[in-house]
Design a protein around this motif. Structure first.
Motif, short mmCIF file in Angstrom:
data_model
loop_
_atom_site.label_atom_id
_atom_site.label_comp_id
_atom_site.label_asym_id
_atom_site.label_seq_id
_atom_site.Cartn_x
_atom_site.Cartn_y
_atom_site.Cartn_z
N HIS A 1 0.80 -1.21 0.00
CA HIS A 1 0.00 0.00 0.00
C HIS A 1 0.85 1.27 0.00
O HIS A 1 0.30 2.37 -0.12
N LEU A 2 2.17 1.14 0.15
CA LEU A 2 3.05 2.31 0.19
C LEU A 2 3.66 2.56 -1.18
O LEU A 2 4.38 1.71 -1.71
N ALA A 3 3.41 3.73 -1.73
CA ALA A 3 3.93 4.05 -3.06
C ALA A 3 5.46 3.99 -3.09
O ALA A 3 6.06 3.59 -4.09
N GLU A 4 6.10 4.39 -1.97
CA GLU A 4 7.55 4.37 -1.93
C GLU A 4 8.10 2.96 -2.06
O GLU A 4 9.09 2.72 -2.75
N ASP A 5 7.46 2.00 -1.36
CA ASP A 5 7.89 0.60 -1.45
C ASP A 5 7.68 0.05 -2.85
O ASP A 5 8.55 -0.62 -3.41
N VAL A 6 6.53 0.35 -3.42
CA VAL A 6 6.22 -0.13 -4.77
C VAL A 6 7.22 0.44 -5.77
O VAL A 6 7.72 -0.27 -6.66
N ALA A 7 7.57 1.70 -5.62
CA ALA A 7 8.52 2.34 -6.52
C ALA A 7 9.90 1.70 -6.41
O ALA A 7 10.58 1.47 -7.43
N GLN A 8 10.32 1.38 -5.18
CA GLN A 8 11.63 0.75 -5.00
C GLN A 8 11.64 -0.67 -5.55
O GLN A 8 12.65 -1.12 -6.11
N MET A 9 10.54 -1.38 -5.42
CA MET A 9 10.46 -2.72 -6.00
C MET A 9 10.61 -2.66 -7.52
O MET A 9 11.30 -3.49 -8.12
N GLN A 10 10.00 -1.67 -8.12
CA GLN A 10 10.15 -1.49 -9.57
C GLN A 10 11.56 -1.07 -9.93
O GLN A 10 12.15 -1.57 -10.90
N GLN A 11 12.12 -0.17 -9.14
CA GLN A 11 13.47 0.34 -9.41
C GLN A 11 14.51 -0.78 -9.37
O GLN A 11 15.42 -0.81 -10.21
#
Length: 200
Positions: free
Chosen positions: A84-94
């Motif tokens: 649910h955290l955009a920051e975590d999702v972004a890092q997973m993609q990164q």
């Protein structure tokens, strides 16, 4: 953060493989992708199910005589990421980290090894590191992840799969996490007791 979650990817790494085949068959039928290591990966493939090696995901082989197999950010990031955290999702993609929704793991048989009168060096090698870390990580993130910490819980997960498919509720995941921390606590208590005996 809460509510029903769909199991899409499962990390399976177990010492005892008896009773696992029926659960794997149901997960495969539900379209769940498998990640695994060593003997468990070979076991999954022997049942006719595709399975990606953890080594392929991480880019590292199993090292130090098997002491280090799953301890890698691509594994633990996939388990601990908060969906649910955009920051975590972004890092997973990164960092190209896939989400892991289910962890099926058990622990090296420390107490059995002690009871059999093994040498201290053999007993030390039965102190599980990766497994206990996987259990704690998945249980900590129970809002998103299902943790099956021993074969005693196979039947519980199979019953859920048969009733609801690859969907679990928050309460079901919390229940598995509660069992997981019980397994972790018991295991560490047994190790602590053995070390105390060695210092007498």
């Amino acid at each position: 953060m809460s509510g029903n979650k769909t199991i899409k990817t499962a990390l399976v790494s177990v010492y005892h493989k008896d009773g696992l085949d029926e659960l794997l068959a149901k997960l495969h039928a539900e379209g769940v992708k498998f990640l695994s290591t060593g003997g468990t990966q070979e076991f999954i493939e022997s049942l006719g199910f595709p399975c990606e090696k953890v080594e392929h995901l991480t880019g590292y082989p199993s090292i130090l005589g098997g002491r280090v197999k799953t301890l890698h950010p691509k594994v633990f990031g996939g388990i601990l990421s908060r969906r649910h955290l955009a920051e975590d999702v972004a890092q997973m993609q990164q960092y190209d980290i896939p989400a892991i929704d289910l962890v099926i793991v058990d622990l090296y048989p420390f107490e059995t090894t002690v009871a059999e009168g093994a040498t201290p060096s053999d007993i030390i090698e039965k102190i599980d590191i990766g497994g206990i870390s996987l259990i704690r990580a998945a249980a900590k993130n129970f809002t998103d992840v299902v943790i099956v910490p021993s074969k005693a819980e196979y039947a519980d997960l199979l019953a859920i799969l048969q009733q609801s498919g690859a969907q679990t509720s928050l309460e079901e995941r919390r229940r598995f996490a509660t069992k997981a921390f019980g397994v972790s606590s018991h295991y560490d208590t047994a190790i602590g007791a053995w070390f105390q005996e060695q210092t007498k």
